[in-house]
Design a protein around this motif. Structure first.
Motif, mmCIF file in Angstrom:
data_model
loop_
_atom_site.group_PDB
_atom_site.id
_atom_site.type_symbol
_atom_site.label_atom_id
_atom_site.label_comp_id
_atom_site.label_asym_id
_atom_site.label_seq_id
_atom_site.Cartn_x
_atom_site.Cartn_y
_atom_site.Cartn_z
ATOM 1 N N VAL A 181 4.475 -7.731 -2.891
ATOM 2 C CA VAL A 181 3.195 -7.307 -3.451
ATOM 3 C C VAL A 181 2.801 -8.363 -4.473
ATOM 4 N N ILE A 182 1.699 -9.086 -4.196
ATOM 5 C CA ILE A 182 1.359 -10.190 -5.103
ATOM 6 C C ILE A 182 0.309 -9.791 -6.130
ATOM 7 N N ALA A 183 -0.366 -8.667 -5.888
ATOM 8 C CA ALA A 183 -1.342 -8.227 -6.882
ATOM 9 C C ALA A 183 -1.648 -6.770 -6.620
ATOM 10 N N ARG A 184 -2.092 -6.063 -7.671
ATOM 11 C CA ARG A 184 -2.534 -4.696 -7.453
ATOM 12 C C ARG A 184 -3.624 -4.347 -8.436
ATOM 13 N N GLY A 185 -4.466 -3.386 -8.066
ATOM 14 C CA GLY A 185 -5.556 -3.005 -8.949
ATOM 15 C C GLY A 185 -6.710 -2.444 -8.137
ATOM 16 N N GLU A 186 -7.911 -2.455 -8.756
ATOM 17 C CA GLU A 186 -9.080 -1.976 -8.024
ATOM 18 C C GLU A 186 -9.651 -3.107 -7.191
ATOM 19 N N MET A 187 -10.222 -2.759 -6.060
ATOM 20 C CA MET A 187 -10.679 -3.768 -5.112
ATOM 21 C C MET A 187 -11.693 -4.716 -5.730
ATOM 22 N N ALA A 188 -12.685 -4.154 -6.442
ATOM 23 C CA ALA A 188 -13.763 -4.984 -6.965
ATOM 24 C C ALA A 188 -13.199 -6.064 -7.880
ATOM 25 N N GLU A 189 -12.190 -5.660 -8.636
ATOM 26 C CA GLU A 189 -11.611 -6.619 -9.577
ATOM 27 C C GLU A 189 -10.722 -7.618 -8.852
ATOM 28 N N LEU A 190 -9.998 -7.135 -7.825
ATOM 29 C CA LEU A 190 -9.096 -8.007 -7.084
ATOM 30 C C LEU A 190 -9.828 -9.151 -6.393
ATOM 31 N N ARG A 191 -11.049 -8.872 -5.966
ATOM 32 C CA ARG A 191 -11.823 -9.884 -5.259
ATOM 33 C C ARG A 191 -11.987 -11.150 -6.085
ATOM 34 N N THR A 192 -11.981 -10.988 -7.384
ATOM 35 C CA THR A 192 -12.221 -12.130 -8.248
ATOM 36 C C THR A 192 -10.945 -12.894 -8.597
ATOM 37 N N ARG A 193 -9.768 -12.290 -8.240
ATOM 38 C CA ARG A 193 -8.526 -12.918 -8.688
ATOM 39 C C ARG A 193 -8.147 -14.090 -7.798
ATOM 40 N N LYS A 194 -7.685 -15.152 -8.446
ATOM 41 C CA LYS A 194 -7.381 -16.398 -7.753
ATOM 42 C C LYS A 194 -6.269 -16.230 -6.710
ATOM 43 N N GLU A 195 -5.114 -15.616 -7.136
ATOM 44 C CA GLU A 195 -3.972 -15.555 -6.225
ATOM 45 C C GLU A 195 -4.298 -14.729 -4.981
ATOM 46 N N VAL A 196 -5.194 -13.751 -5.139
ATOM 47 C CA VAL A 196 -5.573 -12.941 -3.993
ATOM 48 C C VAL A 196 -6.400 -13.782 -3.033
ATOM 49 N N GLN A 197 -7.307 -14.529 -3.585
ATOM 50 C CA GLN A 197 -8.158 -15.368 -2.744
ATOM 51 C C GLN A 197 -7.330 -16.390 -1.989
ATOM 52 N N ASP A 198 -6.305 -16.930 -2.673
ATOM 53 C CA ASP A 198 -5.460 -17.918 -2.002
ATOM 54 C C ASP A 198 -4.728 -17.310 -0.821
#
Ligand SMILES: Nc1ncnc2c1ncn2[C@@H]1O[C@H](COP(=O)(O)OP(=O)(O)OP(=O)(O)O)[C@@H](O)[C@H]1O
Ligand SMILES: [Mg+2]
Lengths: 312, 298, 279
Positions: free
Chosen positions: C257-274
């Motif tokens: 699991v590399i990240a967790r949280g609300e979707m709207a906020e996750l969209r902006t996170r760098k590691e998720v985008q990568d």
């Protein structure tokens, strides 16, 4: 056994036991050669076409009876073995083309295919009965001179059959590893769909596998008929159990596994029947099948791919 | 999945019935070794045969519990059925070995032969009716539904909260009890039983009956068994024997059986009679008890 | 976060069909607790030390690239395969060693990524069979016959029809499931899961292969189920869906699991985008 030792001097008794062990290992190696031949054919075909062919045993009987017929014509026994093998190979291809492939195309489940091959096997057996009758047959004494070797007493026939098996196995090894065809066969065995999408004509490969399997089967049938005193139309179906045991032990679909499996089953059943009631010889094979199935269904040498193939 | 070792279950029933009714050795030439020497009444022995059948059925079923390909399992079942006959044939002191048990008393021995035969027919008919009714309990309604679901996809059924082990062993036990009883009735009539009577080919005969009749239909299976047993296996005896060819007529019988099996699997895999599928009507709205559960052909 | 109000067209009947679902079991604690879960296939670490908790009455999403190990997490939690390491607690009870059918009976119900229906059964039978502890399957039911289980069977039938109507499949009810289309099979599978009155529903890409309208309706169904107190763990590739229905999202890659949280906020996170090219 314990009772038998009482009357004799202890030392001689012990020596006799050791001698019995050595001798039974020798017989086991000889029997294992025939088993390995049969088991490799069985497993090769399964590995490539993915169909368990229970009529394999009956095809072996067909080979033995074809051999009987050709011996009646006065042909040399080893020539008979080759021709008989090729003829059974042809039967095997006909079985694949005429029955198995169309049913697989129709989408028949593996379980249905087993029933089909069982039925086909029984039809084949009773074709033999219809043509040659149900009586017990024999090739006559073909064992030739007795040879002494490493403390083993073996017949010439046993040694020749062992040599033929070794040559065939080496040939198969070279074919599988050194030729384009062999690579295509291994690819098909590992993943049929992928092999087809790589441009391998898998249905032709499958035909070749059935042919080779049938040839091994026919030769094993004739070899068995040579080493055994007498046989009838059930020869092959009885022999099927130790062959399946050999194949299962080595990992179904694994030619090398079947070679070793054949030797192991041959030696173990020979040794056990020397010390135990020979009537129980096939019980050993049966035990191997059940234990392997429950403990390690992929066989001793089965890979992860083999596991995925076998598990539902 | 059909049990390819079912013949072993039938044999278990036959042997159980045999050894429980044979009685102690009272000199029939002394060729027969007696295992137990009981002489139990008919019904007790039949019940014992049912239990034996169920136990053997469950034991065979255990080998099927491992998650293994169907065809691989089928092969093991075949091996089991061949081996069981071989082992018993090889041990003369246990269950009579290769010659088997003989002179098993007929339950109607004290009636005249003709009446005895009719009594036997009546008893078998009674057993069939009872068997059919018991079977219906399992194959119709919710239980049948659950069993068919298991047959279609065991793992999805397990995800629905069904215990694969429990359901499998249940079906094996019930099927085994049936086989045991039929073995007992058979042996009560023919009076003898040996490994030769339940070889590999007999397994095929059972299978053919099921396949021809239609696997999913009780009636079809019963009819198929009747047709195969009576017409094919007994019927060939009435064909003219060809002198020069011993065993030819028998061979024709078995060949027909094999070809019939293949032909049916190829051309009509559902058998003569299809599986019956119940139809469920929509319950009337606002009327809690008014929904109709209508059964009919699917 | 879900801004869509719960209660689409189908929610009332679904609520009815689910009536009797006990609201969570374990008070206010998490309904599912997964701790350092790992699963290896041969040498492949499909899942590598995953931990998370689910609260009652929430919808949690798992997203991540193909092969990230999402289905494997779900499969291990359902008990279909066992973990190489780690523990799973359901309703406060350690179920790591419990076989799949026992977990299902406790209310931990899954669907498969490739819908699995009982092909030889009709669609409605598929639903009716999914009540494992029905009286008709007990020894008593076998002995005493129809009288013993008729009323329960009637109730099961009614619930099944309610679901069939909700999912607009009434006309297919008596069709053999083997003849249904991919989307219809998926619907049957989800209805079948709902028949079991689950407490936690594990769904693997339920929207795949459904048309947009049906997919929106299914979202509404999930939301109304949540109102009933049901928890849902959903694997989904369609991020808009995830954003609409999930309160929390786990992003997986390479078995972790590399990240967790609300979707709207996750969209902006760098590691998720990568790890996951976000649309
Ligand atoms: N039965 C199996 N045997 C061997 N390896 C497997 C098996 N199932 C999955 N894997 C491997 O485990 C890894 C994770 O697979 P998983 O199915 O969990 O991925 P996923 O995240 O669900 O992917 P997708 O989005 O494509 O469904 C992959 O690398 C896959 O190759
Ligand atoms: Mg997945």
């Amino acid at each position: 056994m314990p009772g038998a030792g009482r009357a004799r001097p202890r030392l001689i008794y012990k020596e006799a036991l050791v001698h019995l062990l050595v001798q039974s290992i020798g017989f086991g190696v000889a029997a294992g050669a025939v088993l390995a031949l049969g088991a490799v054919g069985f497993t090769l075909q399964f590995g490539i076409s993915n169909v368990l062919n229970i009529s394999y045993g009956s095809l072996m009987s067909v080979g033995a009876f074809l051999g009987l017929f050709m011996l009646g014509l006065g042909l040399n026994i080893w020539l008979v073995m080759v021709i008989g093998g090729l003829a059974v190979g042809a039967c095997s291809v006909v079985l694949n083309r005429g029955l198995i492939t169309p049913l697989v195309r129709k989408g028949m489940a593996p379980f249905g295919l087993v029933i089909v091959t069982v039925s086909a096997g029984i039809v084949l057996e009773y074709v033999i009965v219809a043509v040659a009758g149900p009586a017990t047959q024999t090739y006559g004494n073909r064992s030739g001179a007795t040879l002494n070797f490493l403390g083993w007493t073996l017949t010439t026939a046993q040694v020749v059959i062992f040599a033929i098996t070794v040559v065939l196995m080496l040939g198969l090894h070279l074919l599988l590893t050194r030729t384009q065809l062999g690579r295509a066969m291994r690819a098909t065995s590992a993943n049929r769909t992928l092999a087809r999408s790589c441009g391998i004509a898998t249905s032709r490969i499958s035909d070749i596998a059935w042919f080779m399997s049938g040839t091994f089967c026919g030769m094993a049938g004739i070899a068995l008929a040579i080493t055994i005193e007498s046989f009838d139309f059930t020869l092959g179906s009885i022999f099927l159990i130790p062959m399946i045991a050999a194949a299962v032990l080595g990992g179904v679909g694994q030619p090398y596994g079947a070679m070793i499996g054949g030797m192991v089953v041959g030696i173990v059943s020979s040794v056990s029947s020397a010390y135990w009631d020979p009537a129980y010889q096939s019980v050993v094979a049966f035990g191997i099948i059940i234990v392997m199935l429950l403990v390690r269904p992929r066989g001793l040498f089965g890979s992860a791919t083999a596991t995925r193939k076998l598990l539902a | 999945m059909a049990n390819l070792a079912y013949i072993v279950v039938i044999a278990a029933g036959a042997y159980t019935y045999g050894i429980l009714t044979l009685g102690p050795d009272t000199g029939n030439g002394g060729f027969q070794q007696y295992v137990l020497g009981y002489r139990l009444p008919f019904f007790v022995a039949v019940i014992a045969a049912a239990v034996a059948g169920a136990v053997v059925g469950v034991l065979i079923g255990v080998t099927g519990l491992k998650r293994i390909r169907q065809d691989y399992q089928a092969m093991v079942m075949l091996v089991i059925s061949i081996m069981a006959a071989t082992v018993i044939g090889a041990a003369p002191s246990f269950l009579g070995g290769e010659p088997g048990l003989s002179l098993i008393p007929n339950p109607f021995a004290n009636l005249s032969p003709a009446t005895g035969d009719w009594a036997y027919v009546a008893m078998v008919a009674f057993a069939c009716v009872v068997g059919y009714l018991v079977m219906r309990r399992f194959t119709s309604g919710p239980m049948g539904r659950a069993l068919r679901a298991m047959r279609d996809d065991e793992h999805a059924a397990a995800a629905m909260g069904f215990s694969i082990v429990k359901m499998r062993l249940l079906t094996q036990a019930v099927g085994g009890a049936f086989g045991g009883v039929s073995g007992a009735l058979l042996v009560a009539f023919i009076g003898g039983w040996s490994p030769g009577a339940w070889a590999y080919v007999e397994t095929l005969a059972l299978l053919t009956a099921v396949i021809v009749g239609g696997m999913g239909n009780d009636f079809g299976v019963s009819l198929g068994t009747f047709v195969i047993a009576v017409l094919l296996l007994q019927g060939v005896q009435f064909l003219p024997q060809i002198r020069s060819h011993t065993g030819l007529t028998e061979a024709i019988g078995w060949m027909t059986l094999g070809i019939l099996t293949i032909a049916f699997l190829w051309l009509r895999p559902q058998g003569v009679f299809r599986e019956r599928r119940p139809r469920y009507g929509q319950p009337a709205v606002g009327n809690a008890g008014g929904g109709e559960v209508a059964e009919g052909h699917g | 976060m879900s801004s869509t109000p719960a209660g689409g067209p189908g929610s009332a009947p679904v609520a009815e069909a689910l009536a009797g679902t006990s609201k969570s079991g374990a008070g206010d604690g998490p309904i599912l607790r997964v701790a350092s879960l790992s699963r290896q296939y041969g040498g492949v670490r499909a899942v590598d030390g995953v931990s998370f908790e689910l609260l009652p009455g929430t919808i949690t999403g798992i997203i991540g690239p193909n092969g990230a190990g999402k289905s494997t997490v779900l499969t291990v939690v359902s008990g279909f395969i066992s973990p190489s390491a780690g523990t799973i607690e359901f309703l406060g009870r350690d179920v790591t060693r419990l076989p799949m059918h026992r977990r299902a009976q406790m209310g931990l119900v899954r669907t498969f990524q490739i819908a699995r229906v009982f092909e030889g059964l009709t669609a409605i039978e598929n639903l009716m069979v999914a009540v494992p502890q029905q009286r008709s399957l007990t020894p008593m039911g076998l002995l005493r016959g129809k009288r013993y289980w008729r009323s329960e069977e009637q109730e099961i039938l009614e619930r099944a029809w309610t679901l069939m109507n909700t999912f607009g499949m009434a006309d297919k009810a008596n069709e053999k499931a083997g003849r249904l289309s991919g989307g219809q099979r998926r619907a049957v599978e989800i209805m079948r899961a709902l028949m079991m009155r689950p407490k936690l529903l594990l769904v693997d890409e339920p929207m795949a292969g459904l048309n947009p309208k049906l997919s929106r309706e299914l979202e509404d169904v999930f939301l109304s189920l949540r109102e009933q107190g049901l928890s849902i763990l959903i694997i989904e590739h369609e991020l808009d869906t995830v954003e609409r229905i999930c309160s929390e999202v786990l992003v997986m890659a390479w078995g972790k699991v590399i990240a967790r949280g609300e979707m709207a906020e996750l969209r902006t996170r760098k590691e998720v985008q990568d790890a996951y090219v976000v649309g």
